[in-house]
Every structure is written in C-alpha cells, then in structure tokens.
Design a protein around this motif. Structure first.
Motif, PDB file in Angstrom:
ATOM      1  N   ASP A 299      -7.155   1.758  -0.874  1.00 39.87           N
ATOM      2  CA  ASP A 299      -6.122   1.785  -1.175  1.00 39.87           C
ATOM      3  C   ASP A 299      -4.979   1.512  -2.592  1.00 39.87           C
ATOM      4  OD1 ASP A 299      -5.791   1.416   1.482  1.00 39.87           O
ATOM      5  OD2 ASP A 299      -5.709  -0.796   1.523  1.00 39.87           O
ATOM      6  N   ILE A 300      -4.319   2.413  -2.555  1.00 30.32           N
ATOM      7  CA  ILE A 300      -3.366   2.370  -3.884  1.00 30.32           C
ATOM      8  C   ILE A 300      -2.375   1.488  -3.534  1.00 30.32           C
ATOM      9  CG2 ILE A 300      -1.862   3.748  -5.415  1.00 30.32           C
ATOM     10  CD1 ILE A 300      -3.703   6.276  -4.729  1.00 30.32           C
ATOM     11  N   TYR A 301      -1.929   0.632  -4.679  1.00 32.84           N
ATOM     12  CA  TYR A 301      -0.902  -0.243  -4.351  1.00 32.84           C
ATOM     13  C   TYR A 301       0.296  -0.006  -5.412  1.00 32.84           C
ATOM     14  CZ  TYR A 301      -4.312  -2.924  -1.597  1.00 32.84           C
ATOM     15  OH  TYR A 301      -5.161  -3.435  -0.585  1.00 32.84           O
ATOM     16  N   GLU A 302       1.413  -0.776  -4.981  1.00 29.94           N
ATOM     17  CA  GLU A 302       2.508  -0.864  -5.993  1.00 29.94           C
ATOM     18  C   GLU A 302       3.103  -2.318  -5.779  1.00 29.94           C
ATOM     19  OE1 GLU A 302       5.712   1.781  -5.775  1.00 29.94           O
ATOM     20  OE2 GLU A 302       4.940   3.510  -6.294  1.00 29.94           O
TER      21      GLU A 302
ATOM     22  N   VAL B  53       0.777  -1.333   0.029  1.00 28.14           N
ATOM     23  CA  VAL B  53       0.003   0.036   0.140  1.00 28.14           C
ATOM     24  C   VAL B  53       0.699   1.060  -0.139  1.00 28.14           C
ATOM     25  CG1 VAL B  53      -1.685   1.339   1.174  1.00 28.14           C
ATOM     26  CG2 VAL B  53      -1.918  -1.028   1.162  1.00 28.14           C
ATOM     27  N   THR B  54       0.828   2.240  -1.010  1.00 23.20           N
ATOM     28  CA  THR B  54       1.607   3.237  -0.973  1.00 23.20           C
ATOM     29  C   THR B  54       0.727   4.749  -0.878  1.00 23.20           C
ATOM     30  OG1 THR B  54       1.267   3.592  -3.352  1.00 23.20           O
ATOM     31  CG2 THR B  54       3.055   2.254  -2.838  1.00 23.20           C
ATOM     32  N   GLY B  55      -0.919   4.642  -0.519  1.00 21.60           N
ATOM     33  CA  GLY B  55      -1.397   5.620  -0.439  1.00 21.60           C
ATOM     34  C   GLY B  55      -2.946   5.270  -0.576  1.00 21.60           C
ATOM     35  N   LYS B  56      -3.700   6.396  -0.562  1.00 20.44           N
ATOM     36  CA  LYS B  56      -5.053   6.423  -0.651  1.00 20.44           C
ATOM     37  C   LYS B  56      -5.562   7.100  -1.939  1.00 20.44           C
ATOM     38  CE  LYS B  56      -6.356   4.080   3.189  1.00 20.44           C
ATOM     39  NZ  LYS B  56      -7.029   2.976   3.502  1.00 20.44           N
ATOM     40  N   ASP B  57      -6.774   6.811  -2.487  1.00 22.56           N
ATOM     41  CA  ASP B  57      -7.274   7.755  -3.663  1.00 22.56           C
ATOM     42  C   ASP B  57      -8.365   8.559  -3.252  1.00 22.56           C
ATOM     43  OD1 ASP B  57      -9.488   6.037  -3.378  1.00 22.56           O
ATOM     44  OD2 ASP B  57      -9.204   5.231  -5.372  1.00 22.56           O
ATOM     45  N   LYS B  58      -8.962   9.274  -3.998  1.00 28.38           N
ATOM     46  CA  LYS B  58      -9.860  10.275  -3.135  1.00 28.38           C
ATOM     47  C   LYS B  58     -11.259   9.652  -2.725  1.00 28.38           C
ATOM     48  CE  LYS B  58     -11.118  11.264  -8.113  1.00 28.38           C
ATOM     49  NZ  LYS B  58     -11.633  12.289  -8.971  1.00 28.38           N
TER      50      LYS B  58
ATOM     51  N   ASP C 244     -10.924   7.022  -0.929  1.00 27.96           N
ATOM     52  CA  ASP C 244     -10.243   6.412   0.476  1.00 27.96           C
ATOM     53  C   ASP C 244      -9.906   4.911   0.251  1.00 27.96           C
ATOM     54  OD1 ASP C 244      -9.095   6.881   2.857  1.00 27.96           O
ATOM     55  OD2 ASP C 244     -11.062   5.785   4.045  1.00 27.96           O
TER      56      ASP C 244
END
Length: 111
Positions: free
Chosen positions: A24-27, A15-20, A22
């Motif tokens: 999870d954004i993954y790499e 998990v590298t962050g959250k989108d608008k 909420d």
C-alpha cells in the motif's frame, strides 16, 4: 460544569494505491477532530508493550464517541507541536472517562 476538549489535527493515513511490490501507498490527510481531551500520562496509564519501552510517551488523548477516524500509526498536532500515536486505541473505557468519550490513545514526541 461541562468538560470540553480541544480541537486536534489528525494526520490520517489513506491508501492511495499500490507499489510494484503490491504494498500500500499512503497519503496523509489532515482532519480536525473536535472535543478531544488531553492529559499528561502517569505510570499507570502506560499500558501497551510498545509504550512501556518508550520513554517519550507524554500525553493520553480521550477520543469522542462517534469518531470514526483511524488513530493507529498516525500523527496528531495540538499545542503547536506534532505527536505520534503509540500502540492501538483502547476502546470500551466509559467507566474511566466522562460520558462523551469512549476510547483513548497515547502519544509521544515526534522528532
């Protein structure tokens, strides 16, 4: 005679962050995992509901004890090809595997 596995590349999702919304954004991060046993599956090996519906499950991987990587919904690479992990890792199968491995996953072809 000692049984020894191969090194596979696991593309672990981090998990590298959250989108608008909420979510999870993954790499994907490539990690080499040593001493993984690879075997073709049989009809007895296909144990998860998802893999029963999939005709592409072709290998099962025995994961070495002490491995802390996340194997759910990941890609793996070995034999020069990429495969998708199907279902959840099955743990606590020491009686079915040699002493150095304690969980397994099934993989299908990745297109």
């Amino acid at each position: 005679m000692e049984i020894k596995g191969i090194t596979v590349t696991l593309y672990e999702k981090v998990v590298t962050g959250k989108d608008k919304f909420d979510t999870d954004i993954y790499e994907e991060h490539a990690v080499n995992v040593e001493n993984v046993l690879v075997a073709p599956v049989t009809s007895d090996d296909i144990t998860t509901e998802r893999s029963i519906m999939s005709d592409k499950v072709i290998y099962k991987l025995a994961i070495p004890k002490g491995d802390t990587h996340t194997w759910t919904d990941c890609l793996v690479e070995f034999f020069g090809k990429k495969f998708k992990v199907v279902g959840e890792p099955i743990e606590g199968i020491e009686e079915m595997l040699p002493l150095s491995w304690n969980k397994q996953v099934q993989v299908e072809c990745y297109d």
